[in-house]
Write an enzyme that holds these catalytic residues in place. Structure first.
Site, PDB file in Angstrom:
ATOM      1  N   HIS A  79       0.841  -1.208   0.000  1.00 46.18           N
ATOM      2  CA  HIS A  79       0.000   0.000   0.000  1.00 46.18           C
ATOM      3  C   HIS A  79       0.873   1.253   0.000  1.00 46.18           C
ATOM      4  O   HIS A  79       0.596   2.209  -0.732  1.00 46.18           O
ATOM      5  CB  HIS A  79      -0.923  -0.011   1.221  1.00 46.18           C
ATOM      6  N   GLN A  81       3.944   1.635  -1.114  1.00 45.90           N
ATOM      7  CA  GLN A  81       4.593   1.797  -2.409  1.00 45.90           C
ATOM      8  C   GLN A  81       3.599   2.283  -3.463  1.00 45.90           C
ATOM      9  O   GLN A  81       3.914   3.153  -4.277  1.00 45.90           O
ATOM     10  CB  GLN A  81       5.238   0.480  -2.854  1.00 45.90           C
ATOM     11  N   HIS A  83       0.865   3.967  -2.865  1.00 50.24           N
ATOM     12  CA  HIS A  83       0.519   5.344  -2.470  1.00 50.24           C
ATOM     13  C   HIS A  83       1.583   6.321  -2.969  1.00 50.24           C
ATOM     14  O   HIS A  83       1.263   7.371  -3.539  1.00 50.24           O
ATOM     15  CB  HIS A  83       0.409   5.380  -0.940  1.00 50.24           C
TER      16      HIS A  83
END
Length: 107
Positions: A79, A81, A83
């Site tokens: 998540h 990465q 994001h």
């Protein structure tokens, strides 16, 4: 095996700084839409600083892994990465949109 939560703080730093950069980028876009390009540039500089913080944390984690210090692979890391990647893409696009607004204003 990596102990659970070992890199949790770093992961949250990536999410936090990436999200901050993304939010600031949109704030700068709003300023550009309103014709306040000085404010847009100042905000984009803050967005860049946030992005650098996220990137530095990501780089530290990569270096740890390359130096045989295990990094937890988790849904939270994925998540973070995702994001960060999205924040980078949106920031880059917003920079181009601000340039377009400047050109339109000049005409």
């Amino acid at each position: 095996m990596v102990e659970k939560g070992h890199n949790e703080m770093e992961i949250f730093e990536i999410i936090s700084h990436g999200g901050g950069a993304r939010s600031l980028s949109y704030e700068a876009l709003t300023a550009a839409e309103e014709g306040d390009f000085k404010k847009a540039e100042e905000i984009m500089q803050k967005a860049e600083e946030e992005m650098l913080e996220a990137h530095h944390t990501q780089t530290r984690l990569i270096q740890d892994e390359l130096n045989d210090k295990p990094v937890e692979k988790s849904l939270l890391m994925i998540h973070a990465q995702d994001h960060l990647m999205t924040a980078i893409a949106e920031k880059n696009l917003i920079e181009r949109m601000i340039t377009l607004y400047k050109r339109l204003e000049a005409k």
